[in-house]
Design a protein around this motif. Structure first.
Motif, PDB file in Angstrom:
ATOM      1  N   HIS A  84       0.616  -0.665   0.157  1.00 49.32           N
ATOM      2  CA  HIS A  84       0.061  -0.012  -0.406  1.00 49.32           C
ATOM      3  C   HIS A  84       0.685   1.153   0.360  1.00 49.32           C
ATOM      4  O   HIS A  84       0.563   2.145  -0.966  1.00 49.32           O
ATOM      5  N   VAL A  85       1.869   0.997   0.675  1.00 54.12           N
ATOM      6  CA  VAL A  85       3.058   2.377   0.730  1.00 54.12           C
ATOM      7  C   VAL A  85       3.280   2.625  -0.802  1.00 54.12           C
ATOM      8  O   VAL A  85       3.279   3.514  -1.001  1.00 54.12           O
ATOM      9  N   VAL A  86       3.988   1.556  -1.317  1.00 49.95           N
ATOM     10  CA  VAL A  86       4.250   1.808  -2.288  1.00 49.95           C
ATOM     11  C   VAL A  86       2.471   2.343  -4.019  1.00 49.95           C
ATOM     12  O   VAL A  86       3.342   2.993  -4.025  1.00 49.95           O
ATOM     13  N   ALA A  87       1.767   2.476  -3.244  1.00 52.13           N
ATOM     14  CA  ALA A  87       0.771   2.548  -3.894  1.00 52.13           C
ATOM     15  C   ALA A  87       0.234   4.070  -3.782  1.00 52.13           C
ATOM     16  O   ALA A  87       0.412   4.810  -5.103  1.00 52.13           O
ATOM     17  N   PHE A  88       0.969   4.569  -2.535  1.00 52.27           N
ATOM     18  CA  PHE A  88       0.040   6.170  -2.378  1.00 52.27           C
ATOM     19  C   PHE A  88       2.089   7.287  -2.520  1.00 52.27           C
ATOM     20  O   PHE A  88       1.068   7.819  -2.897  1.00 52.27           O
ATOM     21  N   VAL A  89       3.098   6.364  -2.681  1.00 54.13           N
ATOM     22  CA  VAL A  89       4.353   7.063  -3.148  1.00 54.13           C
ATOM     23  C   VAL A  89       3.752   7.635  -4.704  1.00 54.13           C
ATOM     24  O   VAL A  89       4.210   8.648  -4.803  1.00 54.13           O
ATOM     25  N   LEU A  90       3.089   6.574  -5.083  1.00 53.22           N
ATOM     26  CA  LEU A  90       3.413   6.625  -6.659  1.00 53.22           C
ATOM     27  C   LEU A  90       1.980   7.672  -7.392  1.00 53.22           C
ATOM     28  O   LEU A  90       2.543   8.363  -7.869  1.00 53.22           O
ATOM     29  N   LEU A  91       1.111   7.848  -6.131  1.00 48.32           N
ATOM     30  CA  LEU A  91       0.588   8.609  -6.362  1.00 48.32           C
ATOM     31  C   LEU A  91       0.462   9.613  -6.224  1.00 48.32           C
ATOM     32  O   LEU A  91       0.682  11.235  -6.652  1.00 48.32           O
ATOM     33  N   ILE A  92       1.440  10.314  -5.346  1.00 43.84           N
ATOM     34  CA  ILE A  92       1.492  11.686  -5.248  1.00 43.84           C
ATOM     35  C   ILE A  92       3.203  11.743  -5.875  1.00 43.84           C
ATOM     36  O   ILE A  92       3.106  12.657  -5.903  1.00 43.84           O
ATOM     37  N   LEU A  93       4.089  10.857  -6.269  1.00 42.54           N
ATOM     38  CA  LEU A  93       5.040  11.700  -7.369  1.00 42.54           C
ATOM     39  C   LEU A  93       4.191  11.784  -8.485  1.00 42.54           C
ATOM     40  O   LEU A  93       4.385  12.939  -8.582  1.00 42.54           O
ATOM     41  N   ILE A  94       3.413  11.332  -8.726  1.00 39.70           N
ATOM     42  CA  ILE A  94       3.168  11.368  -9.894  1.00 39.70           C
ATOM     43  C   ILE A  94       1.840  12.680 -10.189  1.00 39.70           C
ATOM     44  O   ILE A  94       2.130  14.003 -10.839  1.00 39.70           O
ATOM     45  N   LEU A  95       1.131  13.212  -8.841  1.00 42.19           N
ATOM     46  CA  LEU A  95       0.418  14.260  -8.854  1.00 42.19           C
ATOM     47  C   LEU A  95       1.659  15.424  -8.413  1.00 42.19           C
ATOM     48  O   LEU A  95       1.313  16.348  -8.953  1.00 42.19           O
ATOM     49  N   LEU A  96       2.187  14.834  -8.046  1.00 44.07           N
ATOM     50  CA  LEU A  96       3.695  16.205  -8.117  1.00 44.07           C
ATOM     51  C   LEU A  96       4.478  16.713  -9.894  1.00 44.07           C
ATOM     52  O   LEU A  96       4.493  18.053  -9.639  1.00 44.07           O
ATOM     53  N   PHE A  97       4.136  16.408 -10.236  1.00 41.27           N
ATOM     54  CA  PHE A  97       4.570  15.897 -11.667  1.00 41.27           C
ATOM     55  C   PHE A  97       3.563  16.449 -12.442  1.00 41.27           C
ATOM     56  O   PHE A  97       3.857  17.069 -13.826  1.00 41.27           O
ATOM     57  N   ARG A  98       2.044  15.826 -12.481  1.00 42.90           N
ATOM     58  CA  ARG A  98       1.866  15.653 -13.137  1.00 42.90           C
ATOM     59  C   ARG A  98      -0.195  15.848 -11.918  1.00 42.90           C
ATOM     60  O   ARG A  98      -0.904  14.977 -12.271  1.00 42.90           O
ATOM     61  N   PRO A  99       0.012  17.242 -11.733  1.00 40.15           N
ATOM     62  CA  PRO A  99      -1.439  17.416 -10.832  1.00 40.15           C
ATOM     63  C   PRO A  99      -2.779  16.953 -11.366  1.00 40.15           C
ATOM     64  O   PRO A  99      -3.676  17.001 -11.132  1.00 40.15           O
ATOM     65  N   THR A 100      -2.582  16.415 -13.076  1.00 39.92           N
ATOM     66  CA  THR A 100      -4.171  16.506 -13.312  1.00 39.92           C
ATOM     67  C   THR A 100      -4.528  14.969 -13.732  1.00 39.92           C
ATOM     68  O   THR A 100      -5.332  14.407 -14.662  1.00 39.92           O
TER      69      THR A 100
END
Lengths: 239, 331
Positions: B303-319
């Motif tokens: 689950h940590v991997v899933a949410f870290v991925l979410l945060i990383l992607i939204l940092l660079f591509r907020p949409t």
């Protein structure tokens, strides 16, 4: 009378946007509501289309009181609007936008819509070149053409136009008004809301002047165009 | 970190991720469609899914399918269970719209209020399932409903045979029949939903409401109806996902919706909320990343991997990955 508005009041939040206005739109005519920004013109059209709640008064269309008629049903009854700011669907192509105009029609087969497409594309040849493009990529004038053309696709008896000249170059404004006359000549009744009073009055059979939510003058288009008060406030002194 | 392990088991981790990801994607579609027309996150969508998992098991009980059901009978039983699940979840979604959202939105309540209503509805639905035994006994129905309400707070397993058979090898991983069923049905459902939105009149109404609700009304679109249909479709897709989940995982419980809901919502945001294809991409990317992440760091890090991925992607591509809305999408 195709449309009779009687003692209509509408609130916008807690503010009274229009107060006790009454006017008539005879079948086959061009009627215009003129007035400054914020006078209540757009609110009037939105209320006729069923997007705003009537506080008091009545709207009677073709002999039927619209009080309990939903917005989508009113389109089926023949009231169609090209809204202020055009309200085109930016992600749909020009063709899809025009097809949206025919949403309420029973038969939407390509064959059934062909005459309407032809009518719209004859009025607005420019749209034929743009038919496959996303409507969001069009210029302001072209988007206005889409909005009017889309409203026609519903085969309306009463066409409501909200500020069709807004933001357009003078040459294009002339063109749009000529097309409105042509649409009317083809048999569609037009209720036109405009800030560009000079152009609107020149074409209107009947005209009403709205000021802060109330009708303060009414008459034929030329009567209002000749009224000194109207000339001073809305026509810049010369027509 | 277990690089060697990931290297040796790449196909297995990857395909396992795809299977999970397609379930995420199906649920994510419900979040993204409702967001498209209402700009509202339907947080109770996780419970719509959970009801589907129970409907799947109960439908199998109802027709007497058990571990001895085999072959064509098993396939038909599962198909029946999926239809029952889709109807149940679709119904729960419609009920939610009617009870938890419409009265609020009609009065012009801010979206934040509707969001709180959504969270409340989520608890109510989840606990209603968890307390079904107590509810049935209060109504004097415990005997009539029997096993359907027994052990309400415990796991409920699939009654049918869950042995899987390897159909073919892919890069050293034996792809099972269940793997194929899950991925293929999920993709078929998504294609059907996509075509519905693109081609039908109602689909076009949904797009119009998503792009501009007021102008849609001027075209004669009945927005209440469009919103209902959106909830119904989202619910039915979650119901289909529920049956696939039960085939793959084999057990559910009253709070099983929570984690799946959060993941599917993450998938929707990852792909670009409001975008149908974004939900598909987001779901698959999330599933695969989770699978590989679990292999690399250990399963407890999934689950940590899933949410870290979410945060990383939204940092660079907020949409989000495909970052455009249902409205603006050319779909």
């Amino acid at each position: 009378m195709l449309l009779e508005v009687r003692d209509l009041s509408v609130n916008y939040g807690h503010i009274e946007a229009i107060r006790d206005i009454s006017f008539d739109v005879p079948e086959g005519s061009v009627v215009t509501l003129i007035g400054a920004n914020g006078a209540g013109k757009s609110t009037t059209l939105k209320t006729i289309s069923g997007l705003r709640k009537v506080r008091t008064g009545s709207i009677v269309y073709d002999g039927q009181d619209l009080a309990k008629v939903s917005a989508d049903r009113r389109v089926q009854m023949g009231i169609s609007q090209a809204p202020e700011g055009r309200g085109i669907f930016p992600g749909m192509t020009v063709r899809e936008n025009l097809e949206m105009g025919a949403y309420v029609r029973r038969n939407r087969s390509a064959a059934a819509l062909a005459p309407d497409f032809e009518r719209v594309l004859t009025l607005f040849p420019r749209l034929a070149e743009r038919i496959k493009q996303p409507a969001g990529n069009l210029s302001g004038g072209e988007q206005q053409m889409v909005a009017i053309g889309r409203a026609l696709m519903a085969q309306p008896r009463l066409l409501l136009l909200d500020e069709p000249s807004m933001g357009l170059a003078p040459k294009l404004i002339q063109q749009i008004f000529r097309i409105i006359e042509e649409i009317n000549a083809q048999g569609t009744t037009v209720l036109l809301v405009e800030q560009n009073a000079a152009q609107a009055l020149r074409r209107a059979h009947l005209a009403y002047l709205l000021e802060t939510g109330e009708i303060v003058r009414s008459g034929t288009g030329s009567e209002l165009a000749g009224d000194p008060a109207v000339r001073a406030a809305y026509l810049g002194g010369d027509v | 970190m277990h690089f060697q392990y990931v290297f040796d088991n790449f196909a297995s981790l990857f395909i396992g991720g795809l299977v999970f990801g397609s379930v995420y994607a199906l649920i994510a579609l419900g979040y993204t469609m409702v967001y498209g027309v209402l700009q509202l996150i339907n947080f109770a969508h996780s419970e719509v899914f959970m009801f589907g998992t129970f409907a799947t098991v109960w439908a199998l009980w109802l027709i007497g399918a058990d571990a001895t059901t085999m072959g064509v009978a098993l396939v038909l039983s599962i198909a029946f269970a999926m239809v029952a699940s889709m109807i149940t979840s679709g119904g729960v979604a419609l009920l939610l719209e009617r009870v938890a959202y419409r009265p609020l939105l009609k009065r012009g309540a801010p979206r934040l209020i509707a969001l709180i209503s959504a969270i409340g509805a989520s608890f109510v639905l989840s606990e209603a399932m968890g307390l079904r035994g107590a509810i049935a006994s209060a109504l004097g129905l415990s005997d009539t409903l029997g096993r359907y309400v027994a052990r309400s707070r415990e796991n409920l397993g699939m009654p049918t045979d869950r042995t899987t058979t390897v159909q073919f090898e892919l890069f050293g991983y034996g792809v099972t029949n269940v793997n194929i069923i899950v991925v293929v049905s999920a993709v078929l459902m998504m294609v059907a939903a996509d075509q519905f939105i693109r081609r039908t009149r109602t689909g076009r109404g949904i797009r119009a409401v998503a792009q501009d609700p007021e102008t849609a009304s001027l075209m004669g679109v009945n927005s209440t109806r469009v919103i209902q249909i959106t909830f119904l479709i989202g619910g039915m897709l979650a119901g289909a996902a529920a049956t696939l989940y039960m085939l793959h995982i084999g057990a559910t419980r009253y709070n099983a919706g929570f984690l799946l809901g959060v993941k599917a919502f993450t998938a929707a945001v990852l792909g670009g909320i409001g975008n149908l294809r974004g939900a598909l991409v987001g779901g698959l990317v999330l599933g695969v990343a989770e699978g590989l992440g679990a292999g690399l760091f250990g399963n407890e890090w999934r689950h940590v991997v899933a949410f870290v991925l979410l945060i990383l992607i939204l940092l660079f591509r907020p949409t989000g990955l495909l970052g455009e809305s249902l409205g603006k999408a050319r779909a």
